[in-house]
Design a protein around this motif. Structure first.
Motif, short mmCIF file in Angstrom:
data_model
loop_
_atom_site.label_atom_id
_atom_site.label_comp_id
_atom_site.label_asym_id
_atom_site.label_seq_id
_atom_site.Cartn_x
_atom_site.Cartn_y
_atom_site.Cartn_z
N SER A 365 0.82 -1.21 0.00
CA SER A 365 0.00 0.00 0.00
C SER A 365 0.85 1.26 0.00
O SER A 365 0.52 2.26 -0.65
CB SER A 365 -0.93 -0.01 1.22
OG SER A 365 -1.75 1.13 1.24
N THR A 383 -4.66 8.26 2.33
CA THR A 383 -5.17 6.90 2.09
C THR A 383 -6.45 6.96 1.26
O THR A 383 -6.66 6.15 0.35
CB THR A 383 -5.45 6.19 3.42
OG1 THR A 383 -4.23 6.09 4.16
CG2 THR A 383 -6.01 4.80 3.19
N LYS A 384 -7.33 7.95 1.56
CA LYS A 384 -8.55 8.11 0.76
C LYS A 384 -8.22 8.44 -0.69
O LYS A 384 -8.87 7.93 -1.62
CB LYS A 384 -9.41 9.21 1.37
CG LYS A 384 -10.06 8.83 2.68
CD LYS A 384 -10.92 9.98 3.20
CE LYS A 384 -11.59 9.60 4.53
NZ LYS A 384 -12.44 10.71 5.04
N LYS A 386 -5.50 7.61 -2.32
CA LYS A 386 -4.97 6.38 -2.94
C LYS A 386 -6.09 5.42 -3.29
O LYS A 386 -6.13 4.85 -4.39
CB LYS A 386 -3.96 5.73 -1.98
CG LYS A 386 -3.31 4.45 -2.51
CD LYS A 386 -3.94 3.20 -1.94
CE LYS A 386 -3.78 3.14 -0.44
NZ LYS A 386 -4.41 1.93 0.14
N ASN A 387 -7.04 5.23 -2.37
CA ASN A 387 -8.17 4.31 -2.63
C ASN A 387 -9.05 4.82 -3.77
O ASN A 387 -9.56 4.03 -4.59
CB ASN A 387 -9.01 4.15 -1.37
CG ASN A 387 -8.27 3.39 -0.28
OD1 ASN A 387 -7.32 2.66 -0.56
ND2 ASN A 387 -8.70 3.55 0.97
N LYS A 388 -9.22 6.16 -3.84
CA LYS A 388 -10.00 6.73 -4.93
C LYS A 388 -9.31 6.49 -6.27
O LYS A 388 -9.97 6.19 -7.27
CB LYS A 388 -10.19 8.23 -4.69
CG LYS A 388 -11.04 8.91 -5.76
CD LYS A 388 -11.19 10.40 -5.47
CE LYS A 388 -12.00 11.08 -6.57
NZ LYS A 388 -12.13 12.54 -6.36
N ILE A 390 -7.33 3.97 -7.09
CA ILE A 390 -7.52 2.56 -7.45
C ILE A 390 -8.94 2.33 -7.96
O ILE A 390 -9.15 1.62 -8.95
CB ILE A 390 -7.21 1.64 -6.25
CG1 ILE A 390 -5.75 1.81 -5.80
CG2 ILE A 390 -7.49 0.19 -6.59
CD1 ILE A 390 -4.74 1.47 -6.85
N ALA A 391 -9.92 2.94 -7.30
CA ALA A 391 -11.32 2.76 -7.70
C ALA A 391 -11.55 3.32 -9.10
O ALA A 391 -12.26 2.71 -9.93
CB ALA A 391 -12.24 3.42 -6.69
N LYS A 420 -1.17 -4.52 3.75
CA LYS A 420 -2.05 -4.73 2.60
C LYS A 420 -1.22 -4.61 1.32
O LYS A 420 -0.44 -3.67 1.16
CB LYS A 420 -3.16 -3.69 2.60
CG LYS A 420 -4.17 -3.87 1.46
CD LYS A 420 -5.15 -2.72 1.40
CE LYS A 420 -6.06 -2.69 2.61
NZ LYS A 420 -7.11 -1.64 2.48
N TYR A 422 -1.25 -5.10 -3.19
CA TYR A 422 -2.13 -5.00 -4.36
C TYR A 422 -1.56 -5.84 -5.51
O TYR A 422 -0.35 -6.01 -5.66
CB TYR A 422 -2.26 -3.54 -4.80
CG TYR A 422 -3.09 -2.70 -3.87
CD1 TYR A 422 -4.43 -2.46 -4.13
CD2 TYR A 422 -2.52 -2.16 -2.71
CE1 TYR A 422 -5.19 -1.68 -3.25
CE2 TYR A 422 -3.27 -1.39 -1.84
CZ TYR A 422 -4.61 -1.15 -2.12
OH TYR A 422 -5.36 -0.39 -1.25
#
Length: 432
Positions: A365, A383-384, A386-388, A390-391, A420, A422
């Motif tokens: 991550s 983190t948000k 990064k997650n956005k 990926i989404a 985590k 990927y």
């Protein structure tokens, strides 16, 4: 030495092991003792079938004499005036006009015609099995074109094939003289193309084996042609007075420094006599000497073969490359494309996809976080982001590929379960 009327005499064979010349008629044989220049009495033949002498080719190995079927694989040994069947073959009609010769004390055949096609391989008679076996060119990168009535010279492990008659691949009823010269090595099981012959051997009506050389003559030509296939030489000599009288339909032989030839008997029509001609008297003056075959054609063929192979390899490579990538997203460090169409994706997304595809180890991550991290924001906010990222990547990839599952997924690290990591479904991508 007067032999008699031409028509009954059908086959002539030199048995070097016994220094005898066998003169076969349909139902009898004369034996000429060459060391004594003496013809023995006429011996009746107990042939196994009608027209046997017409349909079989005599050949000698040491003291033994064999008869090989022209149209098939039947083989007889002639011993004590008897014909003994040796094989378990049949009249298959697939090697008509093949060249029969002896190689290392075994009977070989090359080429031949049958069922609108020509052979381009050797067979040999295998005594233990009483069968004909094929010599497989298992290590060869090239193969000669099939021929019939070819000329053969064999020395140790090498067998030279040249001349003969080839067939038009597109019209099997059309034949033409072959000029190709090939060499087959029995140990290496491999063919080598040497070149193209400079003369048409099919135009000569007479030929005489001369050690490892071949002599060619014709009534319409004043020269004698001597081909040395091993040294690649062609020598031309003037004919002598006796050369024009040699009978074409009966084999002449060279043996122990002299030629044994059948010539027409001028005193008796349709009769001929066996004449012994010393080697030094057989040839007239030497006219010229040159190469028999041109090696440039072989080199050109090799070069053409190499270029063709490279071209085919390149075509196969490009075809395979297209096939593998036809339904995949092409990924480079500069961007992504699908079916030759580029689609928009920001630099961070391109960097993330390349990181996942080009990494040999797990991508954790933090490595993805480093691509989008803003030092002015806290860890939770980064983190948000990064997650956005990926989404958004997953959404675009699902849309382009027409799939339901996310190509990028996360899981616990194999090294540390608290971390985590990927991964990406590599089967959807072609990396450039």
């Amino acid at each position: 030495m007067d032999i008699g009327n031409f028509h009954p005499l059908k086959k002539v064979l030199l048995n070097e092991g016994t220094s005898e010349l066998y003169l076969f008629q349909p139902d009898s044989v004369y034996i000429v003792k060459l060391d004594k220049q003496k013809k023995v009495r006429k011996i009746p033949l107990l042939v196994p079938e009608e027209n046997f002498i017409y349909d079989f080719h005599p050949i000698s190995i040491g003291d033994n004499i064999y008869f090989v079927e022209y149209k098939g694989g039947r083989l007889f040994e002639y011993t004590d005036n008897k014909f003994i069947r040796k094989d378990r073959s049949f009249t298959h009609k697939m090697q008509i006009n093949s060249t029969v010769f002896v190689h290392k004390d075994s009977i070989y055949r090359y080429g031949g015609y049958g069922f609108w096609s020509q052979r381009n391989f050797f067979t040999y008679y295998d005594k233990p099995s009483s069968e004909w076996q094929m010599v497989a060119p298992s290590s060869s990168k090239i193969l000669p074109k099939g021929t019939q009535d070819s000329w053969v010279t064999n020395v140790e492990d090498d067998i030279y094939i040249f001349g003969g008659i080839a067939m038009d691949d597109y019209n099997p009823e059309q034949f033409y003289p072959s000029h190709k010269v090939f060499k087959f090595n029995t140990n290496a099981a491999s063919w080598q193309e040497l070149g193209d012959g400079n003369i048409d051997l099919s135009r000569f009506s007479k030929s005489i084996p001369f050690g490892n050389k071949h002599i060619y003559l014709d009534d319409k030509d004043d020269n004698i042609y001597v081909v040395d296939i091993i040294d690649n030489t062609l020598k031309l000599y003037k004919k002598t007075s006796v050369n024009n009288n040699i009978v074409a339909l009966l084999n002449s032989y060279y043996f122990k420094g002299a030629f044994y030839c059948f010539i027409w008997n001028p005193q008796q029509p349709n009769h001929f006599q066996l004449t012994v001609i010393p080697e030094e008297e057989f040839f007239g003056d030497l006219i010229s000497e040159r190469e028999f075959y041109d090696t440039n054609t072989a080199h050109s063929s090799v070069l053409l073969g190499v270029l063709s192979t490279l071209g085919i390899s390149l075509l196969l490579f490009l075809t395979r490359r297209w096939y593998l990538g036809r339904n995949k997203i092409t990924v480079s460090l500069k961007g992504l494309s699908y079916k030759n169409n580029k689609f928009d994706m920001d630099e961070n997304s391109i960097a993330a996809i390349n990181l996942l595809l080009r990494s040999d180890d797990e991508v954790n991550s933090k490595e993805l976080m480093d691509l989008v991290e803003n030092k002015n924001l806290n860890f939770a906010h980064n983190t948000k982001i990064k997650n956005k990222l990926i989404a958004e990547i997953n959404f675009k990839l699902r849309t382009v590929l027409g799939i339901k599952a996310d190509p990028i997924t996360f899981q616990k690290s194999k090294i540390d379960k608290r971390i985590k990591t990927y991964s990406i479904e590599r089967r959807y991508f072609l990396i450039r």
